[in-house]
Write a protein that holds these residues in place. Sequence first.
Motif, PDB file in Angstrom:
ATOM      1  N   LEU A 146       0.801  -1.227   0.000  1.00 38.10           N
ATOM      2  CA  LEU A 146       0.000   0.000   0.000  1.00 38.10           C
ATOM      3  C   LEU A 146       0.831   1.273   0.000  1.00 38.10           C
ATOM      4  N   VAL A 147       2.144   1.154  -0.138  1.00 37.68           N
ATOM      5  CA  VAL A 147       2.987   2.354  -0.175  1.00 37.68           C
ATOM      6  C   VAL A 147       2.512   3.274  -1.302  1.00 37.68           C
ATOM      7  N   GLY A 148       2.181   4.506  -0.931  1.00 37.32           N
ATOM      8  CA  GLY A 148       1.708   5.484  -1.902  1.00 37.32           C
ATOM      9  C   GLY A 148       0.266   5.291  -2.339  1.00 37.32           C
ATOM     10  N   LYS A 149      -0.413   4.254  -1.829  1.00 38.88           N
ATOM     11  CA  LYS A 149      -1.779   3.955  -2.264  1.00 38.88           C
ATOM     12  C   LYS A 149      -2.820   4.198  -1.172  1.00 38.88           C
ATOM     13  N   MET A 150      -2.390   4.755  -0.063  1.00 40.75           N
ATOM     14  CA  MET A 150      -3.316   5.048   1.025  1.00 40.75           C
ATOM     15  C   MET A 150      -2.919   6.367   1.676  1.00 40.75           C
ATOM     16  N   ARG A 151      -3.909   7.200   1.947  1.00 39.16           N
ATOM     17  CA  ARG A 151      -3.706   8.431   2.698  1.00 39.16           C
ATOM     18  C   ARG A 151      -4.578   8.372   3.938  1.00 39.16           C
ATOM     19  N   GLY A 152      -4.046   8.825   5.062  1.00 36.01           N
ATOM     20  CA  GLY A 152      -4.860   8.722   6.257  1.00 36.01           C
ATOM     21  C   GLY A 152      -4.375   9.564   7.405  1.00 36.01           C
ATOM     22  N   LYS A 153      -5.144   9.486   8.496  1.00 34.79           N
ATOM     23  CA  LYS A 153      -4.835  10.200   9.733  1.00 34.79           C
ATOM     24  C   LYS A 153      -4.877   9.213  10.884  1.00 34.79           C
ATOM     25  N   THR A 154      -3.799   9.190  11.639  1.00 31.42           N
ATOM     26  CA  THR A 154      -3.716   8.341  12.817  1.00 31.42           C
ATOM     27  C   THR A 154      -4.218   9.099  14.040  1.00 31.42           C
ATOM     28  N   GLY A 155      -4.464   8.349  15.105  1.00 30.97           N
ATOM     29  CA  GLY A 155      -4.838   8.951  16.380  1.00 30.97           C
ATOM     30  C   GLY A 155      -4.475   8.016  17.507  1.00 30.97           C
ATOM     31  N   THR A 156      -3.885   8.575  18.572  1.00 32.09           N
ATOM     32  CA  THR A 156      -3.448   7.728  19.684  1.00 32.09           C
ATOM     33  C   THR A 156      -3.590   8.452  21.015  1.00 32.09           C
ATOM     34  N   LEU A 157      -4.275   7.835  21.940  1.00 28.74           N
ATOM     35  CA  LEU A 157      -4.271   8.167  23.359  1.00 28.74           C
ATOM     36  C   LEU A 157      -4.148   6.843  24.102  1.00 28.74           C
ATOM     37  N   THR A 158      -3.894   6.878  25.376  1.00 30.50           N
ATOM     38  CA  THR A 158      -3.833   5.632  26.125  1.00 30.50           C
ATOM     39  C   THR A 158      -5.167   4.896  26.006  1.00 30.50           C
ATOM     40  N   GLY A 159      -5.125   3.673  25.491  1.00 30.64           N
ATOM     41  CA  GLY A 159      -6.336   2.879  25.310  1.00 30.64           C
ATOM     42  C   GLY A 159      -7.148   3.227  24.086  1.00 30.64           C
ATOM     43  N   VAL A 160      -6.679   4.196  23.294  1.00 30.57           N
ATOM     44  CA  VAL A 160      -7.415   4.663  22.115  1.00 30.57           C
ATOM     45  C   VAL A 160      -6.480   4.684  20.909  1.00 30.57           C
ATOM     46  N   VAL A 161      -6.900   4.064  19.816  1.00 32.47           N
ATOM     47  CA  VAL A 161      -6.179   4.145  18.544  1.00 32.47           C
ATOM     48  C   VAL A 161      -7.211   4.296  17.437  1.00 32.47           C
ATOM     49  N   SER A 162      -6.945   5.170  16.497  1.00 33.77           N
ATOM     50  CA  SER A 162      -7.857   5.361  15.368  1.00 33.77           C
ATOM     51  C   SER A 162      -7.051   5.537  14.093  1.00 33.77           C
TER      52      SER A 162
END
Length: 486
Positions: free
Chosen positions: A417-433
């Motif tokens: 998927l290199v170059g084939k996906m764009r996105g936004k990560t999110g991280t808090l303790t116990g939370v990942v998006s």
Amino acid sequence: MALVLLSQWKKYLDPLPLQLTGTGIFYLCLTTGVGAQADRLCVGDLQQKLESHLQQPELSRAQWGIAIQPLTDSQPIYQYQADRFFIPASNQKLITTAMALQELGPNFRFTTQVYQRDGGKKVQVITSGDPSFDVDDLTAIAKGLKDRGVTAIEELELVDTIAPQDYQRPSWEWDDLHYGYAPPVNGAILAGNQVILALTPQNLGEPLTPTWSDPIAGAQWQIINQTRTEVDPSQSPQVRQIFGQRQLVITGGLPPAEEPHSITLAVADPQQYFLASLQQKLAEQGISVSTLIISANTKASAPAPLLTLTSPPLWTLIKTVNQDSNNLYAEALLNAIQPPSQSTDWQSYVERLGLAPTTVRLRDGSGLSRQDLVTPQALVQLLINQTQKSTGTIYQQSLAVAGRSGTLERSFADTPLVGKMRGKTGTLTGVVSLTGYVENQQWGTVAFSFMVNNSDLGASVLREAMKQMVLWTAQVEKCQPSDQGR
């Protein structure tokens, strides 16, 4: 075939359709990736894989939400608790940047204006919350005044309309507020309102030596140094703030030959930091200052500014927000849309994004607040809506690119998927998006949102689980299970 080192997760991976090889350590072979196998992955198969994925003991303890929908189709490919509220962490920035494009426009710029009167004896600096303002900008102000013959300033006034009680969002946690990722967000921002504390080991038994990257900012903190130089320290250096005080307690240790340990902290008093730093730059140009004043009076002291400094345009700033996940930039944009001193009905802004106000609860711009709430389907709908706007390309290009940029530079580097996906990560303790767009050979571009709350697993493990979900999303086809292998 992409290989990912997974030294202790065999039981976690056993339920997946993967091959495990190696001696002593296990390797995950992503045989389900794009173009990695001859078998076809139909919609029904995707549903089975995702549900089996989430039923694993380690993952099933948490709350999961999934929404997957092609840009060109009004019906989702798959949903799981997609209409339930989740804490989004930094996925909140997707909403903030879309709102900024909508309300401010892609060419919006923050400005910092400098006025003078009485022959330069009185200088006024009016700020607007520019998150990109740095020390070089202060130097430009000092040189600009020198070039105009100013040698002494009787009164240097800094105008900052944001009150100290509004520097942080009310719902931010106390334990975050002394760190650089939660800096004060005021009008007169300088160098990201951050300062780095470096701790250097000494001889055995001696405390680590603290050094500030900027002495002016560092002087605002009092350090209580409880560190030690030890051969085998029980913990690495840690920092905590004494409640209600500008005091930092530093504990932990480092071995004698270890490299310095750096901790990025927030500036304690950003207005004073700005003024004192400007005074220093003026002194370097041979300009003395008698009196420093901080005010909230935006009335200019002269008909026209002597100097105007501008930030990069908004379409550039949102790349820093979404690719680097910069909290300060996100909060500065929210302040630009609506100053914190004014009562804000954010739901009307949400509706203008084409989202139902019942699907989003906004408490800050960065996602640092655990009171932010959003549904996975709302984030997917947001991404779909953005592609239909004139700023759609700008918005998509602000996101990190798998294997190439921002917070996704490394996490997808070993996949097709290199170059084939764009996105936004999110991280808090116990939370990942993870929310974004991925290319699918049959469906075209597919919007997705994967969210997990209340997990006891480390963020790296949860990201690995989501990475597999994205790979399946990129591979899914419009077919029936009986079509596999044809």
